[in-house]
Structures are given as structure tokens and as C-alpha cells.
Design an enzyme around this catalytic site. Sequence first.
Site, short mmCIF file in Angstrom:
data_model
loop_
_atom_site.label_atom_id
_atom_site.label_comp_id
_atom_site.label_asym_id
_atom_site.label_seq_id
_atom_site.Cartn_x
_atom_site.Cartn_y
_atom_site.Cartn_z
N THR A 1 0.82 -1.21 0.00
CA THR A 1 0.00 0.00 0.00
C THR A 1 0.86 1.26 0.00
OG1 THR A 1 -1.81 -1.14 1.15
CG2 THR A 1 -1.77 1.26 1.29
N THR B 1 1.29 -4.67 4.34
CA THR B 1 0.88 -5.04 5.70
C THR B 1 0.42 -6.49 5.81
OG1 THR B 1 -1.39 -4.25 5.34
CG2 THR B 1 0.21 -2.67 6.25
N ASP B 2 -0.06 -7.09 4.71
CA ASP B 2 -0.67 -8.42 4.82
C ASP B 2 0.29 -9.46 5.39
OD1 ASP B 2 -3.10 -7.56 3.94
OD2 ASP B 2 -2.90 -8.32 1.90
N SER C 1 1.99 -7.68 -0.91
CA SER C 1 2.58 -8.64 0.03
C SER C 1 1.74 -9.89 0.20
CB SER C 1 2.82 -7.97 1.39
OG SER C 1 1.60 -7.70 2.05
#
Length: 363
Positions: free
Chosen positions: A30, A105-106, A73
Site C-alpha cells: 500500500t 501489511t498483509d 505482500s
Amino acid sequence: MTANKKNKPTGHTLNQATSNKVQLIYAGGTFGSYGKPLSALPAPTFLPLLMDKVRQNLTSNIEVLENSCVKDSSQLSPSDFSHFYQLILNRYAQGYRHFVLITGTDTLSYLGSFLAEAFAGSDVSLVLTASMRPLFDANDIHNYSIDPHNDAWGNLSDAIGLAAHGEAGVFVTFAGESWPAQTVQKIHSHDLMAFTGHTRAGYPANSYVQSLPAARRKNWIEDSQAKLASITDQAKNAIIPTVYCVPNSGEWLSSQLTTLLELPPTGIVLMGFGAGNIPFSEQLAQSLEQLYKHGHIVVCTTQCPYGGVSEAYAAGSWQYQHHVLSAGRLTVPAVYARLLWLHLAFDTPSRRRQRWSYSVSKL
């Protein structure tokens, strides 16, 4: 460390802690996304824009470490994890210690935990960060303008500051806080304070040496480079299965686990209830014995975000008599990362089990 709460560059210049420049790795996510729907900008487009703002407003003591793996990610694989390990290891071997890795972030907590395992015993200073909102305003399709509501700039400012300070270890910075990478987990899918962690970290966080003697550093690098080809090759086909307990019978859980006997020996994450409780059946107990004989390592963790597992309840303790290992208070990402690293770095089930026991004893 205090986060930069402003939404745009402030003109503050970070102090240079050492003569080494911070190595910045952009891996997508992101943070560098743009457009509708959001997707990661290509590195040749994003990095010149980012570095211009960093050098003008934060520090000139930084340079980009070229990276070919730029993606969302959620698409990262064990091969990608080994790619980042190799990228950083090669640069570390050249004398650099300070690294910042921008990712999504995933799987931030998974990648951070893996790199923490991989660089255990070194004096590397590696900080991972990401953002919940892009740096650039996605509504401004004609210009790359800073989004006034972004969290990317503050997260990056903190990450660069921590890496430049040079504390040995692998860390995650997010929303004004920083933690040892192995303790971090994502707890919210939308909020800017999306992650949590803690500082009561055991191994690998307690393995880092702030001032590693030159001879030990040389030996660590040589040993790591000697295993690198094998690690990258093993990563191509590595799988760490995860079995999530729901209120089904022990026989059903047994049937799920038995299918994993088709895989070569690997690690299996078993996500139990509460303190690690799982349904009992004689069939399940026999399946656990079969998995052990096959060379699999089954590690029981919990679906609860906090507290870890224990052997206090009979509903959970019975499995440890059938060679299941306890995750203790490791997070799910940390369990996955440790099992993956053991699978890549050690060549037999017995050595992997021995190393797991060693790691747990260092908690």
C-alpha cells in the site's frame, strides 16, 4: 521512539549514526500504491519520487538497494522470503549494517519474523515498515502529490531513524511504535494502528550482538553464504501447512492431517482453541504418531491473539505425548517463520526438532 505525526515532510534531518548509509529496499504494498484500484507503482517510477522527498526532508545518508521483487505482500511466497534474505545478506557481507524494508501489511509480520530467524546471531540493524494508506493521493491522477491523510511518511521516518541508530536486530515500526519483529501481528484490517507487538522477546531477538567482533562477523557471514544456495533451492517448493481447528470431531481433524503424509517432511501449524486445546480421538493420536514417523514437525498454537498455549488443560496436554511441539507464546506468524526457516536451513527432521528445542529454551 516518537513517531512523526505530520502528514507531509517537515524538513527535519536525521543524525548520521555511523559512516554506513541506510540501505532502503522497496518491495511494494500500500505504501507505494497509486490509482484506482490501488496497485503498487513500479520501482523505477516510485523510488525517484520517494528518494527526492527523503533526501530533502529526512537524510542524505541513505541509498536504494535495488530489488526485483515488488508486489502486493499477499502474493509473497517462501521463495520471495529467501530472495529478501539473500539480498540483505549479500549487502551485509559488503560491510553494511543498516537496512529499511518497505513492504505491504498483509504479510509484514511473517516476513519480519522470517528475517529475524535468518539473521539471528548477527549485528544487522533491519527495520521493516509499511502503511495502511498510500504516500501519494490516489485521487490526484495527474500529479504525485502527498496524501494529507497518509501514514506512510511517519512510518518511514521512524524506520529510517531506528535503522540509522543501529540497534542490532530485526524490528517493525508502525504507527509510532517499534517492536522486535518476531512479536508483531496484524490485528486490524483498516485502522491506522493495525499492528501490535511487545518487547518481552526471547530468541531470536536475544541472539543479536550489538558490537560483533570482526572475526565472529566474518564467520557468521561465511557460514550463512555457504548455506545460501541450498536455502534458495529449498524455498522453491517449501510449504508450511496450517490446520485450523473448528468444532469438528477428532476423526475429521485426523483425516485432514493424514493427507499431509503425501508431503515431504516439513512443519505443520496446528491452530487449537484457547490454551492449545484440540479435540481428542484415538484416530487423531495415531495420526500424530504417523506424522512424527514421517518426519513432520507439528506445532500447536492458539487462535487467540494473546497469551499463547500451555499444558495446563488435559484437553490440550494429551497431544504432547504424541510428539506435538508447543508454540509457547509465539505468534502464528512467528511459528510459521520459524518452521519455514528450520525447513530451509536444516536438512533432517531430527536437526529441525533439536533446533526448535534450542530456540524455545532461549525464550
